[in-house]
Design a protein around this motif. Structure first.
Motif, PDB file in Angstrom:
ATOM      1  N   PRO A 289       0.826  -1.203   0.000  1.00  0.00           N
ATOM      2  CA  PRO A 289       0.000   0.000   0.000  1.00  0.00           C
ATOM      3  C   PRO A 289       0.863   1.257   0.000  1.00  0.00           C
ATOM      4  CG  PRO A 289       0.086  -0.919   2.216  1.00  0.00           C
ATOM      5  CD  PRO A 289       0.836  -1.865   1.317  1.00  0.00           C
ATOM      6  N   VAL A 290       0.491   2.215  -0.848  1.00  0.00           N
ATOM      7  CA  VAL A 290       1.225   3.481  -0.936  1.00  0.00           C
ATOM      8  C   VAL A 290       0.232   4.636  -0.996  1.00  0.00           C
ATOM      9  CG1 VAL A 290       3.219   2.420  -2.098  1.00  0.00           C
ATOM     10  CG2 VAL A 290       1.381   3.425  -3.469  1.00  0.00           C
TER      11      VAL A 290
ATOM     12  N   ALA B  83       4.395   8.940  -7.131  1.00  0.00           N
ATOM     13  CA  ALA B  83       5.572   9.277  -6.325  1.00  0.00           C
ATOM     14  C   ALA B  83       6.353   8.017  -5.976  1.00  0.00           C
ATOM     15  CB  ALA B  83       5.159  10.012  -5.050  1.00  0.00           C
ATOM     16  N   SER B  84       5.656   6.948  -5.638  1.00  0.00           N
ATOM     17  CA  SER B  84       6.330   5.703  -5.275  1.00  0.00           C
ATOM     18  C   SER B  84       7.017   5.067  -6.476  1.00  0.00           C
ATOM     19  CB  SER B  84       5.338   4.725  -4.647  1.00  0.00           C
ATOM     20  OG  SER B  84       4.926   5.215  -3.384  1.00  0.00           O
ATOM     21  N   SER B  85       6.403   5.132  -7.656  1.00  0.00           N
ATOM     22  CA  SER B  85       7.054   4.557  -8.834  1.00  0.00           C
ATOM     23  C   SER B  85       8.302   5.349  -9.197  1.00  0.00           C
ATOM     24  CB  SER B  85       6.093   4.456 -10.017  1.00  0.00           C
ATOM     25  OG  SER B  85       5.653   5.719 -10.443  1.00  0.00           O
ATOM     26  N   ALA B  86       8.284   6.664  -9.007  1.00  0.00           N
ATOM     27  CA  ALA B  86       9.490   7.474  -9.239  1.00  0.00           C
ATOM     28  C   ALA B  86      10.576   7.092  -8.237  1.00  0.00           C
ATOM     29  CB  ALA B  86       9.159   8.958  -9.138  1.00  0.00           C
ATOM     30  N   PHE B  87      10.198   6.874  -6.980  1.00  0.00           N
ATOM     31  CA  PHE B  87      11.147   6.463  -5.950  1.00  0.00           C
ATOM     32  C   PHE B  87      11.789   5.131  -6.322  1.00  0.00           C
ATOM     33  CE2 PHE B  87      12.064   3.869  -2.208  1.00  0.00           C
ATOM     34  CZ  PHE B  87      12.938   4.684  -1.516  1.00  0.00           C
ATOM     35  N   TYR B  88      10.975   4.126  -6.629  1.00  0.00           N
ATOM     36  CA  TYR B  88      11.509   2.803  -6.925  1.00  0.00           C
ATOM     37  C   TYR B  88      12.294   2.778  -8.237  1.00  0.00           C
ATOM     38  CZ  TYR B  88       9.468   0.696  -2.845  1.00  0.00           C
ATOM     39  OH  TYR B  88       9.168   0.365  -1.547  1.00  0.00           O
ATOM     40  N   SER B  89      11.940   3.627  -9.182  1.00  0.00           N
ATOM     41  CA  SER B  89      12.757   3.746 -10.400  1.00  0.00           C
ATOM     42  C   SER B  89      14.143   4.263 -10.047  1.00  0.00           C
ATOM     43  CB  SER B  89      12.086   4.688 -11.410  1.00  0.00           C
ATOM     44  OG  SER B  89      10.908   4.114 -11.923  1.00  0.00           O
ATOM     45  N   ALA B  90      14.202   5.250  -9.141  1.00  0.00           N
ATOM     46  CA  ALA B  90      15.492   5.796  -8.711  1.00  0.00           C
ATOM     47  C   ALA B  90      16.320   4.760  -7.952  1.00  0.00           C
ATOM     48  CB  ALA B  90      15.265   7.039  -7.841  1.00  0.00           C
ATOM     49  N   VAL B  91      15.653   3.857  -7.247  1.00  0.00           N
ATOM     50  CA  VAL B  91      16.348   2.806  -6.506  1.00  0.00           C
ATOM     51  C   VAL B  91      16.916   1.755  -7.462  1.00  0.00           C
ATOM     52  CG1 VAL B  91      15.958   0.903  -4.869  1.00  0.00           C
ATOM     53  CG2 VAL B  91      15.087   3.167  -4.366  1.00  0.00           C
ATOM     54  N   GLY B  92      16.310   1.603  -8.633  1.00  0.00           N
ATOM     55  CA  GLY B  92      16.826   0.661  -9.615  1.00  0.00           C
ATOM     56  C   GLY B  92      15.818  -0.330 -10.158  1.00  0.00           C
ATOM     57  N   PHE B  93      14.543  -0.234  -9.741  1.00  0.00           N
ATOM     58  CA  PHE B  93      13.521  -1.122 -10.266  1.00  0.00           C
ATOM     59  C   PHE B  93      13.011  -0.546 -11.591  1.00  0.00           C
ATOM     60  CE2 PHE B  93      12.028  -2.419  -5.694  1.00  0.00           C
ATOM     61  CZ  PHE B  93      13.314  -2.813  -5.394  1.00  0.00           C
ATOM     62  N   THR B  94      12.364  -1.385 -12.386  1.00  0.00           N
ATOM     63  CA  THR B  94      11.847  -0.963 -13.689  1.00  0.00           C
ATOM     64  C   THR B  94      10.325  -1.042 -13.683  1.00  0.00           C
ATOM     65  OG1 THR B  94      13.824  -1.882 -14.742  1.00  0.00           O
ATOM     66  CG2 THR B  94      11.935  -1.441 -16.162  1.00  0.00           C
TER      67      THR B  94
END
Length: 149
Positions: free
Chosen positions: A13-14, A19-30
């Protein structure tokens, strides 16, 4: 059953899918746009593991009606651990999480020689442990499953 065909979708849950997809993209997820929309985002970690970022209203559609959504900033329902190929990759993911607005090293890092780990919290307080283990220390393959006939 062929274990290679199993894919995990971890539903999280988010507050904000974008915002969360931008965060996880920055972490390295696609991001997998096929399974994403205005209130959810599918973030691929590996070919067999995905994180579904579901805004609260969408998450409630899947959760048992008798349960409330845990607030990751004030409670811990689970800790998620992801393995990396090197210590440098562990450090890079945690540093990228902080740069993207997360909190790094919310509990002490661990360096046991053959295993190294750090952690971060995402924008909603979900804790991710990022670890590396010496491949010579423990095998990466699961033991053969024994079938019962």
């Amino acid at each position: 059953m062929n274990s290679a065909s199993k894919v995990i979708y971890l539903n999280v849950p988010v507050v904000s899918a974008s915002a969360s997809s931008a965060f996880y993209s920055a972490v390295g997820f696609t991001q997998n746009h096929t399974f994403s929309d205005a209130t959810s985002a599918c973030m691929t970690i590996s070919p067999t593991f995905n994180v579904m970022l579901l805004e609260h209203g969408k998450f409630e559609l899947f959760a048992p009606k008798s349960k409330t959504i845990a607030d990751g900033k004030s409670s811990a329902q689970m800790l998620i651990c992801i393995s990396m190929d090197s210590r440098d990759e562990v450090d890079a993911m945690v540093e990228n999480a902080e740069k993207a607005g997360g909190k790094k090293d919310t509990s002490p890092s661990q360096d046991r020689g053959m295993m190294y780990s750090r952690n971060f919290e995402d924008l909603d307080g979900h804790v991710w442990e990022v670890m590396w283990m010496d491949p010579n220390f423990a095998p990466h393959e699961a033991p053969d499953a024994k079938s019962e006939d």
